[in-house]
Write an enzyme that holds these catalytic residues in place. Structure first.
Site, PDB file in Angstrom:
ATOM      1  N   ASP A 196      -8.953  -5.103  -5.851  1.00  0.00           N
ATOM      2  CA  ASP A 196      -8.528  -4.087  -5.170  1.00  0.00           C
ATOM      3  C   ASP A 196      -9.162  -2.727  -5.292  1.00  0.00           C
ATOM      4  OD1 ASP A 196      -7.434  -2.165  -3.449  1.00  0.00           O
ATOM      5  OD2 ASP A 196      -5.273  -2.973  -3.695  1.00  0.00           O
ATOM      6  N   HIS A 205      -7.397  -5.770  -1.306  1.00  0.00           N
ATOM      7  CA  HIS A 205      -6.193  -5.098  -0.768  1.00  0.00           C
ATOM      8  C   HIS A 205      -5.507  -5.816   0.158  1.00  0.00           C
ATOM      9  CE1 HIS A 205      -3.969  -1.430  -0.807  1.00  0.00           C
ATOM     10  NE2 HIS A 205      -4.034  -1.098   0.702  1.00  0.00           N
ATOM     11  N   SER A 253       0.916  -1.312   0.138  1.00  0.00           N
ATOM     12  CA  SER A 253      -0.213   0.132  -0.012  1.00  0.00           C
ATOM     13  C   SER A 253       0.841   1.387  -0.054  1.00  0.00           C
ATOM     14  CB  SER A 253      -1.008  -0.032   1.166  1.00  0.00           C
ATOM     15  OG  SER A 253      -2.184   0.978   1.025  1.00  0.00           O
TER      16      SER A 253
END
Length: 653
Positions: free
Chosen positions: A308, A339, A202
């Site tokens: 995602d 995610h 991320s």
């Protein structure tokens, strides 16, 4: 792979173990990288319990908080003690993050911990537990403005990137490090061979992308997991807002108390530089790493979930394509998850593959990972396929045309040109989204225009990113467009809209590497969270029609005037099986995925001037085979339910 629970050794066993490990280390000495190293792998010959744990504060050369001296970022380091005693230098695995104190890392939400003297005790994630005994150092960097670092959070800008780049420079003798946040003695990384690999998920992955785009020497590889490649595309797509907030809110969520006090000016720059109208500004140019792909010297092992909906898949697609244009050595894993870190959906294979990757690019082992198949793709939950390259060999863009079908309001999709004069009309309904549209694909409904092939007679694979070009006439001065591709047919897929975005967390744990009482190396086990569906949305794109004439600056629309706009579909890799149908849906606001416009427009599509250009493996011949003998799409049984995006998407990448 040996999985064991890490437990502290009694004192006498520790002494014996240390002596044995030191002897093995002299024989193995995996600390010096060499391109000519024989095949093999690094092995756990060093003591984790007796590893050196320290913090070094590295000058970034910036003064983000305006206090009159360069910001120093905290780099928490754990490295084996034996190589330095033997005169061997070691490579570094680095994760630079804003999350070490505010939010935690990994599925276990681990945070950094320290002893009474401020020395690091727990290093989040498994990298230290697994790799330090194998002759690597692990360095976890607090981005400027977070945890124990000076400076301000600027959300992907110069300060964020320089936080990590400065540490790479320090590891290579080009920057200054100190033993204290203010003052202290100078510290050099005389134990490092300079070879650095960055990894993270991320925001952490995003920083790896950004540092690689600087071309900094010494950064040998990056492993970005669900990373952002352009911050504009995190908040907008082609002018359409994806979130109802901006980077200033993100900075506030992670900054330290000192940064919150001293960084008001930086916050204001984030507000002014990121207007909510979707226009491109200098702030976004600074945070567009795709522009720097030509500077990337590091190899790239890219990992992303194809569902995602936080860091959406456009990010990996455009980054991958840019790296390919510049000949960067690369590898990719694509899962069915949202995610999620691969440690939590394919743990054993992930650790093994990552071990090989770092061994090759940081230690120089000739283990063949650079010649292995380029792509691993999850076809069904826990079922993976490999490809020698990605997008798949033989993939070519094919143009499909939407047209009116035999049933009013139910359109067809195929290769034949659309007859002149055909049109389709829909009215934006912000209360509906892609799951509603797809579930009503065989009925005329006012909020969407849908077009399908007939049931395929052979599988059809889409590999890469496509586009949908529309000519639309709005009834009001503002309008948003959504375009989605749907696999119409039953399947069992990961429940990417669930709490775990495709995984469930068990109560049991397993251990990956060595450990201590303060950092056990043990993590909660996971399993696939699956759901039976009647259709799967597998690629999406959104745009603001007001940006049709000027992609960087939006303008009010003229009601009754046609506008032509090409909507970029996000990258994916999906096989539509024989018996299923492929659908294209064009609509307005995609509920919970983009914000609605100020008005509620009705849009009329000029179908002869509306096309989809899709990346089909096998090109036009493959499409011809898959649709040969297929009945014309028409009124069929309504599909069963699919998966709707979660109502509350994470605002933290």
């Amino acid at each position: 792979m040996t999985i064991r629970r890490a437990t502290p050794h009694p004192p006498w066993k520790s002494l014996v173990l240390t002596a044995v490990l030191a002897l093995l280390a002299l024989l193995a000495a995996p600390g010096t990288a060499s391109a000519a190293r024989a095949p093999g792998e690094s092995t756990p010959v060093y003591s984790y319990a007796h590893a050196i744990r320290e913090t070094v504060w590295v000058d970034t050369g910036l003064d983000g908080d305006g206090r009159g001296h360069p910001d120093r970022v905290a780099a928490d380091i754990i490295r084996p003690s034996e190589p330095a005693k033997q005169g061997h230098k070691v490579p570094v695995i680095m994760d630079a993050s804003p999350y070490y104190s505010c939010c935690g890392r990994g599925n276990d939400n681990q945070k950094k911990t320290y002893d009474a003297q401020g020395r690091p005790v727990q290093f989040p994630l498994f990298y230290d537990n697994y790799f330090v005994p194998r002759g690597y150092a692990t360095v976890l960097v607090d981005l400027a403005g977070t945890n124990r670092s000076d400076g301000c959070v600027d959300v992907g800008g110069r300060s964020d990137v320089q936080s990590a780049k400065a540490v790479v420079d320090w590891l290579n003798g080009r920057a200054r490090g100190y033993s204290a946040r203010s003052g202290g003695r100078a510290v050099t990384a005389d134990w490092s061979n300079g070879n650095t690999g960055m990894i993270g998920k991320s925001w952490d992955a995003t920083i790896a992308n950004g540092v690689a785009a600087t071309g900094v020497p010494g950064l040998k590889t990056i492993v970005p997991i669900s990373g952002i490649s352009s911050w504009y595309d995190y908040y907008f797509q082609q002018g359409a807002p994806l979130y109802d907030s901006g980077p200033d809110g993100l900075a506030s969520a992670v900054e330290s108390p000192a940064a919150h006090k001293n960084c008001a000016a930086v916050q204001q720059k984030l507000v002014k530089g990121a207007p909510r109208n979707g226009d491109w500004t200098d702030l976004w140019t600074e945070r567009d790493y795709v522009r720097g792909a030509d500077k990337v010297r590091a190899s790239v092992f890219l990992v992303h979930g194809m569902q995602d909906l936080n860091v959406r898949t456009k990010h990996f697609g455009q980054w991958w394509d840019a790296l390919a244009r510049h000949g960067v050595q690369r590898k990719i894993w694509l899962s069915q998850t949202g995610h999620v870190d691969p440690f939590d959906y394919r743990r054993t294979d992930w650790v093994r593959t990552l071990h090989q990757w770092f061994d090759h690019y940081l230690m120089g082992y000739a283990n063949g990972i650079d010649r292995a198949p380029m792509a691993d793709i999850e076809r069904h939950p826990d079922s993976w396929a490999t490809d020698a390259r990605w997008p798949a060999a033989g993939t070519a863009a094919v143009t499909l045309h939407p047209r009116n079908g035999t049933t009013a309001g139910v359109g067809a999709l195929g290769t034949r040109a659309t007859p002149a004069g055909q049109s389709a009309t829909f009215t934006d309904d912000p209360e509906l989204g892609e799951a509603d549209w797809a579930g009503a694909i065989d009925r005329a409904t006012p909020a969407k225009a849908g077009f399908t092939t007939g049931p395929l007679t052979a599988p059809l694979r889409l590999s890469g990113a496509g586009t949908v070009t529309v000519t639309a006439t709005p009834s009001t001065t503002s309008a948003r467009l959504s375009a989605v591709l749907v696999d119409l047919g039953p399947d069992t897929i990961r429940n990417y809209a669930g709490a775990g975005e495709g995984i469930v967390t068990r109560t049991t744990t397993s251990c990956w590497g060595a450990g201590t009482t303060g950092d056990t190396g043990c993590f909660k086990d996971t399993a696939a969270d699956t759901r039976k569906v009647g259709f799967t949305v597998f690629s999406r794109g959104w745009a603001d029609l007001g940006h049709a004439t000027d992609p960087q600056h939006g303008h009010p629309l003229t009601p009754g005037k046609p506008y032509t706009l090409t909507v970029q579909l996000a990258a994916s890799d999906h096989i539509v099986p024989a018996g299923h149908r492929l659908a294209l849906i064009v609509a307005g606001t995609d509920k919970d995925l983009i914000d609605p416009p100020a008005s509620r427009p009705t849009l009329t599509l000029d179908l002869p001037r509306t096309t989809a250009r899709l990346p089909l493996t096998g090109g036009a011949p493959a499409l011809a085979r898959a649709t040969a003998g297929s009945p014309t799409a028409g009124h069929l049984v309504r599909p069963a339910a699919g998966i709707a995006p979660p109502a509350l998407l994470s605002r933290l990448p």
